[in-house]
Structure formats: C-alpha cells, structure tokens
Design a protein around this motif. Structure first.
Motif, PDB file in Angstrom:
ATOM      1  N   GLU A 255     -21.896  -5.850  76.203  1.00  0.00           N
ATOM      2  CA  GLU A 255     -23.150  -5.124  76.425  1.00  0.00           C
ATOM      3  C   GLU A 255     -23.103  -3.798  75.680  1.00  0.00           C
ATOM      4  OE1 GLU A 255     -25.954  -3.461  80.083  1.00  0.00           O
ATOM      5  OE2 GLU A 255     -24.195  -4.721  80.493  1.00  0.00           O
ATOM      6  N   LEU A 256     -24.056  -3.618  74.783  1.00  0.00           N
ATOM      7  CA  LEU A 256     -24.114  -2.393  73.993  1.00  0.00           C
ATOM      8  C   LEU A 256     -24.745  -1.287  74.831  1.00  0.00           C
ATOM      9  CD1 LEU A 256     -25.337  -3.972  70.621  1.00  0.00           C
ATOM     10  CD2 LEU A 256     -22.980  -3.481  71.333  1.00  0.00           C
ATOM     11  N   GLN A 257     -23.970  -0.281  75.143  1.00  0.00           N
ATOM     12  CA  GLN A 257     -24.424   0.760  76.061  1.00  0.00           C
ATOM     13  C   GLN A 257     -25.101   1.922  75.347  1.00  0.00           C
ATOM     14  OE1 GLN A 257     -24.321   0.509  79.281  1.00  0.00           O
ATOM     15  NE2 GLN A 257     -22.832  -1.100  79.723  1.00  0.00           N
TER      16      GLN A 257
ATOM     17  N   SER B  21     -25.716   4.628  69.634  1.00  0.00           N
ATOM     18  CA  SER B  21     -24.890   4.500  68.432  1.00  0.00           C
ATOM     19  C   SER B  21     -24.290   3.105  68.320  1.00  0.00           C
ATOM     20  CB  SER B  21     -23.772   5.550  68.454  1.00  0.00           C
ATOM     21  OG  SER B  21     -22.963   5.412  69.618  1.00  0.00           O
ATOM     22  N   SER B  22     -24.032   2.463  69.448  1.00  0.00           N
ATOM     23  CA  SER B  22     -23.496   1.100  69.430  1.00  0.00           C
ATOM     24  C   SER B  22     -24.539   0.104  68.946  1.00  0.00           C
ATOM     25  CB  SER B  22     -23.018   0.704  70.826  1.00  0.00           C
ATOM     26  OG  SER B  22     -21.982   1.559  71.274  1.00  0.00           O
ATOM     27  N   HIS B  23     -25.796   0.323  69.309  1.00  0.00           N
ATOM     28  CA  HIS B  23     -26.877  -0.562  68.879  1.00  0.00           C
ATOM     29  C   HIS B  23     -27.040  -0.537  67.366  1.00  0.00           C
ATOM     30  CE1 HIS B  23     -28.848  -1.757  72.735  1.00  0.00           C
ATOM     31  NE2 HIS B  23     -28.139  -0.725  73.175  1.00  0.00           N
TER      32      HIS B  23
ATOM     33  N   GLY C  56     -11.405 -14.559  64.156  1.00  0.00           N
ATOM     34  CA  GLY C  56     -11.566 -15.900  64.716  1.00  0.00           C
ATOM     35  C   GLY C  56     -12.842 -16.087  65.514  1.00  0.00           C
ATOM     36  N   ILE C  57     -13.192 -17.360  65.728  1.00  0.00           N
ATOM     37  CA  ILE C  57     -14.425 -17.699  66.438  1.00  0.00           C
ATOM     38  C   ILE C  57     -14.387 -17.209  67.883  1.00  0.00           C
ATOM     39  CG2 ILE C  57     -13.634 -19.973  67.216  1.00  0.00           C
ATOM     40  CD1 ILE C  57     -17.147 -19.122  65.895  1.00  0.00           C
ATOM     41  N   ASP C  58     -13.190 -17.186  68.489  1.00  0.00           N
ATOM     42  CA  ASP C  58     -13.085 -16.705  69.870  1.00  0.00           C
ATOM     43  C   ASP C  58     -13.451 -15.231  69.962  1.00  0.00           C
ATOM     44  OD1 ASP C  58     -12.346 -19.160  70.859  1.00  0.00           O
ATOM     45  OD2 ASP C  58     -10.189 -18.781  70.674  1.00  0.00           O
ATOM     46  N   ARG C  59     -13.064 -14.465  68.946  1.00  0.00           N
ATOM     47  CA  ARG C  59     -13.409 -13.045  68.951  1.00  0.00           C
ATOM     48  C   ARG C  59     -14.911 -12.869  68.810  1.00  0.00           C
ATOM     49  NH1 ARG C  59     -14.377  -9.081  65.046  1.00  0.00           N
ATOM     50  NH2 ARG C  59     -13.954  -6.968  65.766  1.00  0.00           N
ATOM     51  N   LEU C  60     -15.535 -13.665  67.935  1.00  0.00           N
ATOM     52  CA  LEU C  60     -16.982 -13.581  67.774  1.00  0.00           C
ATOM     53  C   LEU C  60     -17.691 -13.924  69.077  1.00  0.00           C
ATOM     54  CD1 LEU C  60     -17.585 -15.146  64.245  1.00  0.00           C
ATOM     55  CD2 LEU C  60     -17.699 -12.742  64.896  1.00  0.00           C
ATOM     56  N   ARG C  61     -17.186 -14.929  69.777  1.00  0.00           N
ATOM     57  CA  ARG C  61     -17.781 -15.305  71.058  1.00  0.00           C
ATOM     58  C   ARG C  61     -17.687 -14.171  72.057  1.00  0.00           C
ATOM     59  NH1 ARG C  61     -15.085 -21.350  71.281  1.00  0.00           N
ATOM     60  NH2 ARG C  61     -16.773 -22.468  70.215  1.00  0.00           N
ATOM     61  N   GLU C  62     -16.553 -13.507  72.091  1.00  0.00           N
ATOM     62  CA  GLU C  62     -16.383 -12.378  73.004  1.00  0.00           C
ATOM     63  C   GLU C  62     -17.370 -11.262  72.673  1.00  0.00           C
ATOM     64  OE1 GLU C  62     -12.361 -11.219  72.645  1.00  0.00           O
ATOM     65  OE2 GLU C  62     -11.552 -12.998  73.673  1.00  0.00           O
ATOM     66  N   LEU C  63     -17.560 -11.017  71.385  1.00  0.00           N
ATOM     67  CA  LEU C  63     -18.447  -9.934  70.967  1.00  0.00           C
ATOM     68  C   LEU C  63     -19.905 -10.212  71.312  1.00  0.00           C
ATOM     69  CD1 LEU C  63     -16.888  -9.027  67.494  1.00  0.00           C
ATOM     70  CD2 LEU C  63     -16.758  -7.712  69.613  1.00  0.00           C
TER      71      LEU C  63
ATOM     72  N   ASN D 276     -25.415  -3.591  64.902  1.00  0.00           N
ATOM     73  CA  ASN D 276     -24.705  -4.446  65.859  1.00  0.00           C
ATOM     74  C   ASN D 276     -25.662  -5.254  66.730  1.00  0.00           C
ATOM     75  OD1 ASN D 276     -22.138  -3.570  65.051  1.00  0.00           O
ATOM     76  ND2 ASN D 276     -22.235  -1.790  66.403  1.00  0.00           N
ATOM     77  N   GLU D 277     -26.754  -4.639  67.159  1.00  0.00           N
ATOM     78  CA  GLU D 277     -27.702  -5.328  68.031  1.00  0.00           C
ATOM     79  C   GLU D 277     -28.303  -6.543  67.333  1.00  0.00           C
ATOM     80  OE1 GLU D 277     -31.561  -4.322  70.878  1.00  0.00           O
ATOM     81  OE2 GLU D 277     -31.040  -2.991  69.225  1.00  0.00           O
ATOM     82  N   ALA D 278     -28.691  -6.404  66.059  1.00  0.00           N
ATOM     83  CA  ALA D 278     -29.289  -7.507  65.317  1.00  0.00           C
ATOM     84  C   ALA D 278     -28.276  -8.623  65.080  1.00  0.00           C
ATOM     85  CB  ALA D 278     -29.840  -7.004  63.982  1.00  0.00           C
ATOM     86  N   VAL D 279     -27.062  -8.260  64.672  1.00  0.00           N
ATOM     87  CA  VAL D 279     -26.035  -9.269  64.421  1.00  0.00           C
ATOM     88  C   VAL D 279     -25.659  -9.976  65.722  1.00  0.00           C
ATOM     89  CG1 VAL D 279     -23.673  -9.666  63.605  1.00  0.00           C
ATOM     90  CG2 VAL D 279     -25.132  -8.015  62.436  1.00  0.00           C
ATOM     91  N   GLN D 280     -25.591  -9.230  66.810  1.00  0.00           N
ATOM     92  CA  GLN D 280     -25.242  -9.829  68.096  1.00  0.00           C
ATOM     93  C   GLN D 280     -26.276 -10.867  68.524  1.00  0.00           C
ATOM     94  OE1 GLN D 280     -25.302  -7.544  71.915  1.00  0.00           O
ATOM     95  NE2 GLN D 280     -23.096  -7.863  71.862  1.00  0.00           N
TER      96      GLN D 280
END
Length: 223
Positions: A25-27, A30-32, A14-21, A91-95
């Motif tokens: 903050e990518l720490q 590997s998360s980036h 859902g859109i709410d989940r995307l908003r939360e994501l 993830n960083e680019a998509v975020q």
C-alpha cells in the motif's frame, strides 16, 4: 535466459518479488509518484536485451555473479519502450498494471489470488500473446468516449470523438467504476495522454470492434 533460482535474482527481479510489490500500500505522495518499480523493470529489460557477463566471463559455471544471456528480442529493445522511458511511469501506475497482470479479478467474499502463468495451457498462453501483439495505442488529439456493443468492453471496444458521439445509443457508452466511491461514469480519454485499452477481460478480447452505430458515425461524418 534468466538466472531463476539464484537468490539474488529472485530477491531483486523475480516474479515473487513483483507479486509482493503489487500488494504494498502506497502511503505517501512521494511513493505514488516515485519511479522505483519502473526503474527495476527497466533495468531487467536492459539486462535481458543486452545481457550481462561479469568481468567478461561467458562461462556461467566460473562465476558466482548473476549472468544474463542477451535475448535480442524486439520487445526488450529501447526503441520499443521509448515513450515509457521518456515519462518514467510512477509507482502507482506500474502497480496497477502489475495487479492486472498478476492478480485474479476482484470478487465479493474472497481475496484476490495470484495468477500462475506456468500453469496456463498452450491455448491460454496463445491468447495472452495474441492480445499483447495486437495491442496498439495512440496519442489522443481530442476528447474521446469509449463505446462498445451494449457498453460491454470485455469483448472489444472503440473510441469516438466527443463531438461525434451525440447520435450514439446511450447503452453503448462504456462506464467505469470509481474504485473509491463505487460510482459509475463514462469511460473517457482527454486529449494529450496516451490512450490505451482498459485491462478488462481476457487478453484475447483486447481487439477493437466497431458497433454498427459507431461505424455509421465514422462513415457519415468523417471529413
């Protein structure tokens, strides 16, 4: 088309989940570079394009599982995202893309708010759609500078090869701010990566314009 309102859908896609994501903050490194966000959006596009009926059921009321009816639109076909699927955006680019799409512009003294597309009028939605449909990208085979009239890319911009930019007025070069240092530098694209419009300004402004000086460079110096 989408099972909005179903708790499983809202929690997973859902859109709410995307908003939360967008606010996470990518720490870690590997998360980036991880591809969780890409994989989630890719799966959603596949479900929208191909549909999903658990156990072959076509009657929505007869199953508690999530059901998607196939849309079969060009936007969600695998061919439309072949290049993205090949590289699998991190993830960083998509975020960053999601932040541009879902959050209001940054402004001093106030927090960024969420954009509600439900509340947009028909003209605003038309502008967004026009901007998406008119978007084009290409692979840069040489280094490029981004230029615009008076350096203002919000009303459209153009790119010119670095080797052909020596006669352009300095004020027409677009400059971008470093998000960490706040310093300004020339907006440039190196060869090989896919060049795309910077997500600045409204979607309706994502058209290309050619300042007079740039146009003359192309006419006079194109092989």
């Amino acid at each position: 088309m989408l099972p909005t309102g179903a708790s499983e859908y809202d929690a997973g896609y859902g859109i709410d989940r995307l908003r939360e994501l967008t606010l996470v903050e990518l720490q870690q490194e590997s998360s980036h570079h991880g591809t969780h966000l890409y994989a989630s959006l890719h799966q959603l596009s596949r479900l929208i394009d191909q549909g999903h009926h658990p156990h072959g059921q076509t009657n929505h009321a007869s199953s508690d599982a999530l059901t998607f009816d196939p849309l079969r639109a060009d936007l969600f076909r695998p061919e439309a995202t072949a290049l993205i699927d090949e590289v699998k955006l991190g993830n960083e680019a998509v975020q960053r893309v999601l932040q541009h799409l879902l959050l209001s512009k940054e402004a001093k003294g106030r927090d960024r708010g969420f954009i509600s597309y439900v509340e947009l009028g028909i003209n605003q939605l038309g502008s967004v759609y026009e901007g998406l449909m008119s978007y084009t990208g290409f692979f840069a085979d040489e280094d490029l500078f981004e230029v615009a009239k008076a350096g203002d890319a919000t009303k459209g911009s153009w790119v010119v090869p670095v080797t052909r930019a020596d006669h352009l007025d300095e004020k027409d070069f677009v400059r971008v701010e470093d998000p960490e240092t706040g310093s300004l530098s020339l907006s440039a694209t190196n060869r090989a990566p896919l060049f795309s419009d910077w997500l600045a300004g409204s979607a309706s402004s994502r058209r290309r314009i050619t300042p007079r000086g740039v146009d003359s460079v192309h006419r006079q110096r194109s092989p």
